[in-house]
Design an enzyme around this catalytic site. Sequence first.
Site: not given
Length: 230
Positions: A37, A48, A108
């Site tokens: 990420k 994340d 993203g």
Amino acid sequence: MGQAFYVTGTGTDIGKTFFSSLFMAKYAKRHEFRYWKPVQTGAPSAGDTEFIRKTTDLPDSYFLKPVYEFSTPASPHYASKQEGIVLDPKHLLNVLTKERKTNTLIEGAGGVFVPLTENYLTIRGIGESNLPVIVIGSTELGTINHTLLTLDALTSRFIPVLGFYLVGQNNPLQADNAETIQRLGGAPCLGITNFPEQKLSPEEFLVFANNHFDTNRNVIDTILNPEDEF
């Protein structure tokens, strides 16, 4: 030589990280994929990358560090301004380009129109990186509109779209949603996976991913043979 691909969604918290967790659990070791990420907002300990690491229990070698990491849980353009850090799209693009021919899942931040800077949208970065894209949509009501808008935004800019994948709660509409989006959106449905009914340990999550994710191998075969799609 490998193939990196970009995972975007129809909005924030739509299921990109759940999809990424499933993909990494099932295919990271088998096909030597890494998770990345590049732009992370929010507390690093709750980001994340850390979530997927804990969910899959994969070693650190399967994860790349973010290029930009902000503590503020907001759009990158706002978070960077709040923290006094300059996000340079050119630098980000150069780093992305270096990983383009490696087996890397690139997630993203938010949807395709999230601003990375005051005047540089995520979708511009996707296009300039020339990465193939998988769009993650919800199984919930409203997904037809949201997913078609995202697909149209990408395809109208000639960005290569591998397909879309729906995730979320089990919904009696989800099969028709998928068929309708595929028929009207010009992109194949790569699959549907519903959330597990309870929290799973890494071992249980691996079993869940193997049994419920990409059961027809549409995702992995399309990624490994992208020229067949575009």
